[in-house]
Scaffold this active site. Sequence first.
Site, mmCIF file in Angstrom:
data_model
loop_
_atom_site.group_PDB
_atom_site.id
_atom_site.type_symbol
_atom_site.label_atom_id
_atom_site.label_comp_id
_atom_site.label_asym_id
_atom_site.label_seq_id
_atom_site.Cartn_x
_atom_site.Cartn_y
_atom_site.Cartn_z
ATOM 1 N N LYS A 280 0.842 -1.191 0.000
ATOM 2 C CA LYS A 280 0.000 0.000 0.000
ATOM 3 C C LYS A 280 0.877 1.241 0.000
ATOM 4 C CE LYS A 280 -1.770 2.715 2.957
ATOM 5 N NZ LYS A 280 -1.588 3.965 2.207
ATOM 6 N N GLU B 176 9.848 15.061 16.168
ATOM 7 C CA GLU B 176 10.249 14.996 14.770
ATOM 8 C C GLU B 176 9.398 15.990 13.962
ATOM 9 O OE1 GLU B 176 9.295 11.378 12.552
ATOM 10 O OE2 GLU B 176 11.237 11.560 11.563
#
Length: 496
Positions: free
Chosen positions: A194, A400
């Site tokens: 995917k 992050e």
Amino acid sequence: MTVTLDQNVETFIGIPRKMFINGQWTDAASGKTFETPNPATGETLANIAEGDAEDINRAVKAARAAFQDGPWSRMTPSDRGRIIWRIGDLILVHAAELAQLESLDNGKPYAVALGADVPLAADLFHYMAGWATKINGQTIDISVPYMPGANFHSYTLREPIGVVGQIIPWNFPLLMAAWKLGPALTTGCTVVLKPAEQTPLTALRLAELVAEAGVPAGVVNVVPGYGETAGAALAMHPDVDKVAFTGSTEVGKLIVAAAGATNLKKLTLELGGKSPNIVFDDAEDGAIEGAANAIFFNHGQCCVAGSRLFVQESRFDEVVDGVAEIAKSIKLGSGLDPTTQMGPLVSSEQFDRVTGFLESGRIDGATALAGGGRFGDRGYFVEPTVLTNTRPDMKVVQEEIFGPVVVAEKFSSLDEIAAQANDTSYGLGAGIWTRDISKAHALAKKIRAGTVWINCYNVFDASLPFGGYKQSGWGREMGGEVLNNYTEVKAVTTLL
Ligand code: ADP
């Protein structure tokens, strides 16, 4: 399909927009499609079949049948290796086209896609092709102390793990597909891949090339769709033996939960990072450009981006000012403009996320030596940004950002820097810049991260294992190491 640089979206009318299941191009069972936008303009690039749980079911069924009965598992390793090699060749034959698709869909400069993403993807298949004939078990001389006098013949078999679900991100769409498909094919597994909803185009084109190379129907199935639907269905599927995932730590934890709640499928996870890049006072001047490359390559959208820059006190101003000067000089623009050095971020969500971090840094009192906000008024461009006057507890230091934003801090000594560098929940990469190689190796040992670069950064190779300590992931990709994550080991013992 031949394409030239000045051609626009209409050129890509011929690219696959459906899903690839059991060797056929097919619409979603629901008939739904989703848009993939051009991040340089925000306009629609293409409408793509939107897979969900039912399509994942169909694809897993095809992958299972191909694994159990298909020619792939019966093929000799040598024939399998030849086909995998051919995939690498076909990627190189179609390099310009793949690089343009990548640039349009992801936003990265065409030259970067052509110079890095595409050849690295081809090289991964070429490297993995060689392993197909070298996956062996062992014979093992056993003792069995409670059966004195008995003789045995024991050996191990290294068998493909089975049907593998692969969920990949948008930052290196083609390359991540290669990192995932290469070892799966080499070990004889079958796959449902995917791609990220933001960037499905090159994975779909790669599916065509995989089929053209001779991979039989059902071995590689590609189902584009959203994470919460198609991705989650793959992670939950009871007939998937393993999921290999690259993406955020947050989604990685959802995948662990899904595996735990269903069939305890095996998992490999390549997750986030907040990698330290450490410049000692005896570093070569090239460290300045190296530090800029460490964070600004791919617009900072690298899990391994050198987003925490640590510079030893006596050279802090010189190095950080140098990185800020480079940041200011970077030319932003559309990925297909040959003068562009940095393209847009991949999506409006990512744009909002990165500018949100910039805002939080500003409110918390960080100083932007370069950048600090949006670039232009169209598309998802963010200025390359260097932040100083940060504190360890700030969000911009801890979390992050996944954008072109570096936080710069001082350090004083070798003893101190290892603790500073490791003060993060992540452990993906690290950079060390010094002329003193003993010091570099001493520090490399102390850093808890899967990759350490000395006097370089962002050096990747198909033969080098890549992955994370701590919350940066489980397992390794690439190198011989990855094969352990795609095989089961069976011990067979015979009483003689
Ligand atoms: P990002 O936040 O950078 O987009 P993600 O971790 O969300 O990174 O996405 C990486 C990949 O994970 C994409 O292919 C995405 O569709 C998929 N994904 C997102 N959410 C889920 C989920 N709940 N289950 C499975 N896959 C998911």
